[in-house]
Design an enzyme around this catalytic site. Structure first.
Site, PDB file in Angstrom:
ATOM      1  N   LYS A   1      -9.568  -3.470   7.737  1.00 48.44           N
ATOM      2  CA  LYS A   1      -8.333  -4.051   6.337  1.00 48.44           C
ATOM      3  C   LYS A   1      -7.076  -4.663   7.115  1.00 48.44           C
ATOM      4  O   LYS A   1      -7.304  -5.609   8.399  1.00 48.44           O
ATOM      5  CB  LYS A   1      -7.034  -2.827   5.843  1.00 48.44           C
ATOM      6  CG  LYS A   1      -6.867  -2.687   4.685  1.00 48.44           C
ATOM      7  CD  LYS A   1      -7.150  -2.231   3.230  1.00 48.44           C
ATOM      8  CE  LYS A   1      -6.671  -2.074   2.123  1.00 48.44           C
ATOM      9  NZ  LYS A   1      -7.207  -1.258   1.662  1.00 48.44           N
TER      10      LYS A   1
ATOM     11  N   ASP B   1      -7.877  -5.829  -2.515  1.00 41.42           N
ATOM     12  CA  ASP B   1      -6.624  -4.633  -2.424  1.00 41.42           C
ATOM     13  C   ASP B   1      -5.080  -5.960  -3.739  1.00 41.42           C
ATOM     14  O   ASP B   1      -5.294  -5.791  -3.806  1.00 41.42           O
ATOM     15  CB  ASP B   1      -5.840  -4.459  -1.078  1.00 41.42           C
ATOM     16  CG  ASP B   1      -5.562  -2.967  -1.117  1.00 41.42           C
ATOM     17  OD1 ASP B   1      -6.531  -2.014  -1.310  1.00 41.42           O
ATOM     18  OD2 ASP B   1      -3.895  -2.910  -0.676  1.00 41.42           O
TER      19      ASP B   1
ATOM     20  N   GLY C   1       1.841   2.364 -11.438  1.00 43.26           N
ATOM     21  CA  GLY C   1       1.198   1.390 -11.221  1.00 43.26           C
ATOM     22  C   GLY C   1       0.695   0.962 -12.491  1.00 43.26           C
ATOM     23  O   GLY C   1       1.035   0.847 -13.872  1.00 43.26           O
ATOM     24  N   PHE C   2       0.591  -0.828 -12.721  1.00 38.57           N
ATOM     25  CA  PHE C   2      -0.257  -1.193 -13.594  1.00 38.57           C
ATOM     26  C   PHE C   2      -1.220  -2.568 -13.257  1.00 38.57           C
ATOM     27  O   PHE C   2      -1.797  -3.265 -13.960  1.00 38.57           O
ATOM     28  CB  PHE C   2       0.897  -2.300 -14.654  1.00 38.57           C
ATOM     29  CG  PHE C   2       1.197  -2.905 -14.271  1.00 38.57           C
ATOM     30  CD1 PHE C   2       2.669  -2.644 -12.716  1.00 38.57           C
ATOM     31  CD2 PHE C   2       1.542  -4.501 -14.648  1.00 38.57           C
ATOM     32  CE1 PHE C   2       3.201  -3.937 -12.796  1.00 38.57           C
ATOM     33  CE2 PHE C   2       1.750  -5.617 -13.597  1.00 38.57           C
ATOM     34  CZ  PHE C   2       2.870  -5.137 -12.947  1.00 38.57           C
ATOM     35  N   GLY C   3      -1.874  -2.255 -12.126  1.00 40.25           N
ATOM     36  CA  GLY C   3      -2.819  -3.616 -10.933  1.00 40.25           C
ATOM     37  C   GLY C   3      -4.290  -2.575 -12.358  1.00 40.25           C
ATOM     38  O   GLY C   3      -5.166  -2.022 -12.574  1.00 40.25           O
TER      39      GLY C   3
ATOM     40  N   ALA D   1      -5.073   1.218 -11.710  1.00 48.40           N
ATOM     41  CA  ALA D   1      -4.305   2.171 -13.150  1.00 48.40           C
ATOM     42  C   ALA D   1      -5.074   1.526 -14.505  1.00 48.40           C
ATOM     43  O   ALA D   1      -5.379   2.027 -14.892  1.00 48.40           O
ATOM     44  CB  ALA D   1      -2.311   1.345 -12.854  1.00 48.40           C
ATOM     45  N   TRP D   2      -5.398   0.443 -14.074  1.00 48.83           N
ATOM     46  CA  TRP D   2      -6.026   0.113 -15.544  1.00 48.83           C
ATOM     47  C   TRP D   2      -7.705   0.289 -15.740  1.00 48.83           C
ATOM     48  O   TRP D   2      -7.571   0.996 -16.669  1.00 48.83           O
ATOM     49  CB  TRP D   2      -6.952  -1.869 -15.239  1.00 48.83           C
ATOM     50  CG  TRP D   2      -7.518  -1.663 -16.523  1.00 48.83           C
ATOM     51  CD1 TRP D   2      -7.477  -2.289 -17.311  1.00 48.83           C
ATOM     52  CD2 TRP D   2      -9.025  -3.127 -16.287  1.00 48.83           C
ATOM     53  NE1 TRP D   2      -8.235  -3.529 -18.398  1.00 48.83           N
ATOM     54  CE2 TRP D   2      -9.403  -3.440 -17.058  1.00 48.83           C
ATOM     55  CE3 TRP D   2      -9.309  -2.965 -14.976  1.00 48.83           C
ATOM     56  CZ2 TRP D   2     -10.380  -3.888 -17.087  1.00 48.83           C
ATOM     57  CZ3 TRP D   2     -10.953  -3.474 -15.014  1.00 48.83           C
ATOM     58  CH2 TRP D   2     -11.336  -3.692 -15.713  1.00 48.83           C
TER      59      TRP D   2
HETATM   60  P1  NDP Z   1      -2.832  -4.790  -7.827  1.00 49.33           P
HETATM   61  O1  NDP Z   1      -2.015  -5.470  -7.226  1.00 49.33           O
HETATM   62  O2  NDP Z   1      -3.690  -4.133  -8.648  1.00 49.33           O
HETATM   63  O3  NDP Z   1      -1.803  -3.948  -8.272  1.00 49.33           O
HETATM   64  C1  NDP Z   1      -0.996  -3.061  -7.583  1.00 49.33           C
HETATM   65  C2  NDP Z   1       0.287  -2.196  -8.482  1.00 49.33           C
HETATM   66  O4  NDP Z   1       0.831  -1.624  -7.761  1.00 49.33           O
HETATM   67  C3  NDP Z   1       1.172  -2.998  -9.106  1.00 49.33           C
HETATM   68  O5  NDP Z   1       1.483  -2.270 -10.674  1.00 49.33           O
HETATM   69  C4  NDP Z   1       1.816  -3.162  -8.277  1.00 49.33           C
HETATM   70  O6  NDP Z   1       2.767  -3.885  -8.822  1.00 49.33           O
HETATM   71  C5  NDP Z   1       2.364  -2.231  -7.416  1.00 49.33           C
HETATM   72  N1  NDP Z   1       3.144  -2.037  -6.255  1.00 49.33           N
HETATM   73  C6  NDP Z   1       2.568  -2.876  -5.702  1.00 49.33           C
HETATM   74  N2  NDP Z   1       3.314  -2.817  -4.138  1.00 49.33           N
HETATM   75  C7  NDP Z   1       4.718  -2.311  -4.525  1.00 49.33           C
HETATM   76  C8  NDP Z   1       5.581  -1.289  -4.453  1.00 49.33           C
HETATM   77  N3  NDP Z   1       6.017  -1.470  -3.004  1.00 49.33           N
HETATM   78  N4  NDP Z   1       6.015  -0.565  -5.452  1.00 49.33           N
HETATM   79  C9  NDP Z   1       5.760  -0.442  -7.145  1.00 49.33           C
HETATM   80  N5  NDP Z   1       5.025  -1.123  -7.388  1.00 49.33           N
HETATM   81  C10 NDP Z   1       4.184  -1.175  -5.946  1.00 49.33           C
HETATM   82  O7  NDP Z   1      -3.424  -3.587  -6.407  1.00 49.33           O
HETATM   83  P2  NDP Z   1      -4.336  -2.264  -7.006  1.00 49.33           P
HETATM   84  O8  NDP Z   1      -4.377  -1.754  -7.993  1.00 49.33           O
HETATM   85  O9  NDP Z   1      -5.813  -2.574  -6.388  1.00 49.33           O
HETATM   86  O10 NDP Z   1      -4.173  -1.372  -6.261  1.00 49.33           O
HETATM   87  C11 NDP Z   1      -3.341  -0.200  -6.589  1.00 49.33           C
HETATM   88  C12 NDP Z   1      -3.588   0.502  -5.174  1.00 49.33           C
HETATM   89  O11 NDP Z   1      -4.735   1.074  -4.807  1.00 49.33           O
HETATM   90  C13 NDP Z   1      -3.306   0.338  -3.908  1.00 49.33           C
HETATM   91  O12 NDP Z   1      -2.722   1.447  -2.984  1.00 49.33           O
HETATM   92  C14 NDP Z   1      -4.756   0.016  -3.303  1.00 49.33           C
HETATM   93  O13 NDP Z   1      -4.331   0.277  -1.311  1.00 49.33           O
HETATM   94  C15 NDP Z   1      -5.480   1.537  -3.942  1.00 49.33           C
HETATM   95  N6  NDP Z   1      -6.974   0.528  -4.043  1.00 49.33           N
HETATM   96  C16 NDP Z   1      -7.103  -0.401  -4.313  1.00 49.33           C
HETATM   97  C17 NDP Z   1      -8.671  -0.542  -4.229  1.00 49.33           C
HETATM   98  C18 NDP Z   1      -9.723  -1.280  -5.721  1.00 49.33           C
HETATM   99  O14 NDP Z   1     -10.325  -1.787  -5.389  1.00 49.33           O
HETATM  100  N7  NDP Z   1      -8.532  -2.572  -5.744  1.00 49.33           N
HETATM  101  C19 NDP Z   1      -9.785   0.455  -3.705  1.00 49.33           C
HETATM  102  C20 NDP Z   1      -8.713   1.759  -3.335  1.00 49.33           C
HETATM  103  C21 NDP Z   1      -7.480   1.606  -3.751  1.00 49.33           C
HETATM  104  P3  NDP Z   1       3.428  -5.311  -8.622  1.00 49.33           P
HETATM  105  O15 NDP Z   1       2.222  -6.129  -8.065  1.00 49.33           O
HETATM  106  O16 NDP Z   1       3.765  -6.053  -9.826  1.00 49.33           O
HETATM  107  O17 NDP Z   1       4.445  -5.372  -6.917  1.00 49.33           O
HETATM  108  O1  2IT Z   2      -8.904   0.325  -0.743  1.00 51.24           O
HETATM  109  C1  2IT Z   2      -9.250   0.366  -0.420  1.00 51.24           C
HETATM  110  O2  2IT Z   2     -11.132   0.788  -0.866  1.00 51.24           O
HETATM  111  C2  2IT Z   2      -9.649  -1.152  -1.734  1.00 51.24           C
HETATM  112  N1  2IT Z   2      -8.866  -1.867  -2.159  1.00 51.24           N
HETATM  113  C3  2IT Z   2     -11.303  -1.621  -1.055  1.00 51.24           C
HETATM  114  C4  2IT Z   2     -12.345  -2.426  -0.577  1.00 51.24           C
HETATM  115  C5  2IT Z   2     -13.158  -2.389  -0.422  1.00 51.24           C
HETATM  116  O3  2IT Z   2     -14.156  -3.152   0.473  1.00 51.24           O
HETATM  117  O4  2IT Z   2     -13.818  -1.973  -1.985  1.00 51.24           O
END
Ligand code: NDP
Ligand code: 2IT
Length: 446
Positions: A126, A166, A237-239, A242-243
């Site tokens: 990571k 991430d 979340g809305f990232g 979540a989407w």
């Molecule tokens: P995004 O950046 O797309 O979205 C992250 C979301 O979480 C946003 O809504 C963000 O709001 C919010 N957020 C981040 N930090 C905080 C905080 N400290 N307090 C409150 N809200 C927060 O990220 P992802 O959707 O990719 O990631 C979301 C989770 O999923 C994380 O835990 C990540 O490790 C995990 N994950 C992601 C994967 C991937 O492939 N993307 C795979 C597996 C797990 P804002 O940006 O406005 O702060």
């Molecule tokens: O937490 C996770 O598993 C991720 N952010 C995805 C990692 C990846 O290599 O696709």
């Protein structure tokens, strides 16, 4: 807790002070592994767990960059190369002001078990930076990414370490990072995943984590004769995650009623579907750190500074960040009749929250199992890159679905074998551990 585990955790705390998230992740795993270590003293003798809590390598570096006004900024960059027993290091990059060495170590540790569960040959890593993407221009993000990669490129490679996205790192950032890697090495290869479709990316990778988590939730519900169809679902979340979850839950006939951000949460009684899910992409691209604009646009209630877990739902999918669901939230969910909690984020529930779910005997899956679809599809992107071809969306989705079903089955069977039926935390930790531990035993003192 056995004396062995207590000592191990005490040592981890003493050696890694001020890293509470890392301690938390190790404690959760070590408690599950007591069951294995009791049956297999050879892992204790070989000090496998003591080795696994020590990263193989940590790279930490300065990232200088200049903003649009010409002001200089210095951020900190990291890459944790945690474990390469079963494949090259693999795991995302996080850009968020809350990033520290300890946060990335917890994430890298979780990643080792998660990647093992996917059944693909990927070790765990990571990385990231305390850079805050909020309010930055495209040009600023590009300069930051170029500076970050100017150091990182020496430590990664398609057979060495393959980063991805991430929090705060999506398609745009992966593009800038890839471009700089290519300039520095003169090599076009599968060194990052989450790439654009025209230059080596895989279909379904953007959707994969949320889709995978929803497939996992569906499998859990099936064990109790239920399904996602007709369920009321709270998502935080809305990232990216979540989407993807909102899309798939809706496709399977569930109704998503909440989304959240650092500013609070929105409650949409009519369900978040169709153009509302599209709007999530706009919200995130706006990088304004807020979901309130959703409530203004669609005229639904917004609860400032509150978490979504107070709303009565059947299924909860925390998809924002670590420790966003605590003991009180867990009690509230259980009290309101929640049947299933499926983690989309990494370690969103505190240890005390997990205990509440276990005691209430509701379905609960840890992120390392239920969010593994993201990295699994990254693994599929690596395979496509190696073969120099692209699979159609249906093919990738089919494989993703099959991987999630097989992780679910592995968790259920392993939990049963070790005398804790229905405990997905034990199932995931033990199954993830065994593959890596056996590979380490085979490879000698590494
Ligand atoms: P995004 O950046 O797309 O979205 C992250 C979301 O979480 C946003 O809504 C963000 O709001 C919010 N957020 C981040 N930090 C905080 C905080 N400290 N307090 C409150 N809200 C927060 O990220 P992802 O959707 O990719 O990631 C979301 C989770 O999923 C994380 O835990 C990540 O490790 C995990 N994950 C992601 C994967 C991937 O492939 N993307 C795979 C597996 C797990 P804002 O940006 O406005 O702060
Ligand atoms: O937490 C996770 O598993 C991720 N952010 C995805 C990692 C990846 O290599 O696709």
């Amino acid at each position: 807790m056995s004396e062995y585990v207590r000592n191990l955790i005490a040592q981890v705390k003493a050696k890694n002070p001020a890293e509470p998230e890392f301690h938390q992740a190790v404690q959760e795993v070590a408690e599950s592994l007591e069951l294995v270590l009791a049956r297999h003293p050879e892992y204790r003798t070989a000090k496998i767990l003591e080795r696994m809590v020590e990263p193989e390598r940590v790279v930490m570096f300065r990232v200088p960059w200049q903003d649009d006004q010409g002001e200089f900024h210095i951020n900190r960059g990291f890459r944790i190369q945690m474990n390469s027993a079963i494949g090259p290091y693999k795991g995302g990059l996080r850009f968020h002001p809350s990033v520290t060495l300890g946060i990335l170590k917890f994430l890298a540790f979780e990643q080792v078990f998660k990647n093992s569960l996917t059944s693909l040959p990927m070790g765990g890593g990571k990385g990231g930076s305390d850079f805050d993407p909020k309010g930055k221009s495209d040009a600023e993000v590009m300069r930051f990414c170029q500076s970050f990669m100017t150091e990182l490129y020496r430590h990664i490679g398609p057979d060495v370490d393959v980063p991805a996205g991430d929090i705060g790192v999506g398609g745009r950032e992966i593009g800038f990072l890839f471009g700089q890697y290519k300039r520095l090495t003169r090599e076009f290869g599968g060194v990052l995943t989450g790439k654009g479709l025209n230059w080596g990316g895989s279909l379904i990778r953007p959707e994969a984590t949320g889709f995978g988590a929803t497939y996992f939730a569906e499998e859990m519900l099936k064990t109790k004769g239920m399904s996602m169809s007709g369920m009321r679902v709270a998502i935080s979340g809305f990232g990216n995650v979540a989407w993807g979850a909102a899309l798939k839950v809706t496709q399977l006939g569930g109704k998503v009623v909440t989304l959240s951000g650092p500013d609070g949460f929105v409650y949409d009684e009519n369900g978040i579907s169709g153009e509302k899910i599209e709007y999530m992409l706009e919200l995130r691209a706006g990088a304004m750190d807020a979901v309130k604009p959703y409530s203004d646009k669609f005229k639904v209630p917004f609860y400032a500074g509150k978490r979504a877990w107070q709303i009565p739902v059947d299924v909860a999918m925390p998809c924002a960040t670590q420790n966003e669901l605590d003991e009180n939230d867990a009690r509230e969910l259980v009290k309101n009749g929640c049947k299933c909690v499926c983690e989309g984020a990494n370690m969103p529930s505190t240890l005390a929250a997990v205990k509440v779910f276990e005691e209430a005997k509701i379905l609960f899956s840890p992120g390392k199992a239920s969010n593994a679809g993201g990295v699994a599809t990254s693994g599929l992107e690596m395979s496509q890159n190696s073969m120099r071809l692209n699979w159609p969306a249906e093919e990738v989705d089919r494989r993703l679905h099959q991987i999630m079903s097989s992780i679910h089955k592995m968790c259920v069977e392993t939990a049963e074998q070790y005398g804790t039926p229905g405990n997905y935390v034990n199932g995931a930790n033990i199954a993830g551990f065994l593959k890596v531990a056996n590979a380490m035993m085979d490879q000698g003192l590494v």
